[in-house]
Design a protein around this motif. Structure first.
Motif, mmCIF file in Angstrom:
data_model
loop_
_atom_site.group_PDB
_atom_site.id
_atom_site.type_symbol
_atom_site.label_atom_id
_atom_site.label_comp_id
_atom_site.label_asym_id
_atom_site.label_seq_id
_atom_site.Cartn_x
_atom_site.Cartn_y
_atom_site.Cartn_z
ATOM 1 N N ASP A 218 0.800 -1.223 0.000
ATOM 2 C CA ASP A 218 0.000 0.000 0.000
ATOM 3 C C ASP A 218 0.830 1.269 0.000
ATOM 4 O O ASP A 218 0.317 2.345 -0.340
ATOM 5 N N GLU A 219 2.102 1.174 0.414
ATOM 6 C CA GLU A 219 2.952 2.352 0.531
ATOM 7 C C GLU A 219 4.110 2.275 -0.455
ATOM 8 O O GLU A 219 4.759 1.239 -0.585
ATOM 9 N N ARG A 220 4.372 3.384 -1.131
ATOM 10 C CA ARG A 220 5.470 3.420 -2.097
ATOM 11 C C ARG A 220 6.808 3.133 -1.431
ATOM 12 O O ARG A 220 7.689 2.493 -2.016
ATOM 13 N N SER A 221 6.966 3.588 -0.208
ATOM 14 C CA SER A 221 8.230 3.346 0.492
ATOM 15 C C SER A 221 8.488 1.855 0.672
ATOM 16 O O SER A 221 9.641 1.395 0.632
ATOM 17 N N GLU B 148 1.319 2.669 -6.735
ATOM 18 C CA GLU B 148 2.420 2.796 -5.778
ATOM 19 C C GLU B 148 3.714 2.212 -6.342
ATOM 20 O O GLU B 148 4.796 2.739 -6.079
#
Length: 306
Positions: free
Chosen positions: A210-213, A251
């Motif tokens: 869910d997070e690009r990082s 993402e």
């Protein structure tokens, strides 16, 4: 041949076997010849959707199919004739522990169909209490990796990281919490353990985050180590909703090291189910599959510059 891959890669995945015959057709055990033909015809319909996608502008050189020998054996030659990238599975279907579908004859089957990528689906949690199972999987995977690269062939590795009972409990029994809070770090740990075992992968087919990082961390791990600078990642769909797959694509797409996707059920399940129920004509079902495939390509490419 150097490890890794250059270029974009958008794969329509329909190598499902055990789960496909059970969930789509309600067939348990070994299918009869008549049931096998019904399942094979469903695979041909999915491929017809890809053919239409190509006719409607799917990019040559980036468009591929992932299809099995058991139910889709007529498709590889057609795919190659049409200039599509071909990937085929090596793993035995429907097992928690990776093993070869054709045992010691795995190389013969790869050579017979000559795919661009040999693919495995592996369930590997680095904290799994069954350390013996993980060790057995790594031993078999290294054997395959060594053979593929000794013979100038590329390795596509689909990694699933299922929660252990303890991990799921720590997330309050919530699989979404596990996916968001625990799985990304575990994915990095799984990739490192597989790499440390001497298993060299050209493209990692991984679950969306869910997070690009998190996507950045995973891509960095796949390229960590000498000779892995060109290793790439593609995103899988997990049969998720269109909206969820779109989120994962957006993402991952801008992240260095990601080059596309290998999505299956999210593209073809509803269209095929409608055809089998008689509510959708065959040509319309193929068009729906083409629509969905091209939609995800559009979403991914639109997010690459964001």
């Amino acid at each position: 041949m150097a490890l890794g891959y250059d270029g974009k890669l958008y794969i329509l995945a329909f190598d499902h076997r055990g789960s496909f015959q059970k969930k789509m057709f309600g067939i348990q055990g070994d299918p009869t010849p008549e049931e096998t033909e019904t399942i094979s015809d469903a695979k041909r319909l999915i491929f017809e959707g890809m053919v239409e996608a190509v006719e409607r502008g799917a990019e040559p050189g980036a468009t591929g199919v992932l299809v099995d020998e058991q139910f889709g054996s007529t498709i590889p030659s057609r795919a190659k004739q049409d200039g599509l990238i071909l990937a085929m599975p090596v793993e035995k279907s429907g097992q928690n522990e990776f093993d070869f579908e054709y045992g010691d004859d795995f190389a013969e089957h790869i050579l017979r169909f000559d795919p661009n990528f040999s693919k495995v689906l592996v369930r590997y949690n680095p904290d799994d209490p069954d350390t013996a199972m993980n060790a057995r999987q790594l031993e078999r995977l290294k054997r395959l990796s060594d053979w593929l690269h000794a013979n100038g062939r590329r390795f596509l590795f689909e990694l699933l990281v299922p929660a252990t009972d303890a991990q799921l409990e720590s997330a309050g029994g919530d699989t979404d919490r596990y996916d968001a809070e625990l799985r990304p770090e575990l994915m990095c740990g799984a990739i490192k353990a597989i790499q440390d075992a001497g298993v060299e992968v050209d493209i990692w087919k991984i679950e969306g985050v869910d997070e690009r990082s998190d996507a950045e961390r995973i891509a960095e791990q796949t390229r960590t180590g000498e000779g892995r600078e060109n290793v790439k990642c593609v995103l899988l769909g997990r049969g998720a909703s269109t909206e969820k797959v779109e989120q994962w694509l957006r993402e991952a797409a801008p992240v260095e090291g990601f080059i596309g996707f290998a999505i299956g059920r999210s593209i073809w399940w509803d269209a095929l189910a409608g055809f089998l129920k008689g509510s959708i004509e065959r040509g319309d079902a193929a068009s729906m599959i083409a629509d969905n495939y091209l939609h995800f390509v559009h979403v991914y490419e639109g997010a690459m510059v964001s």
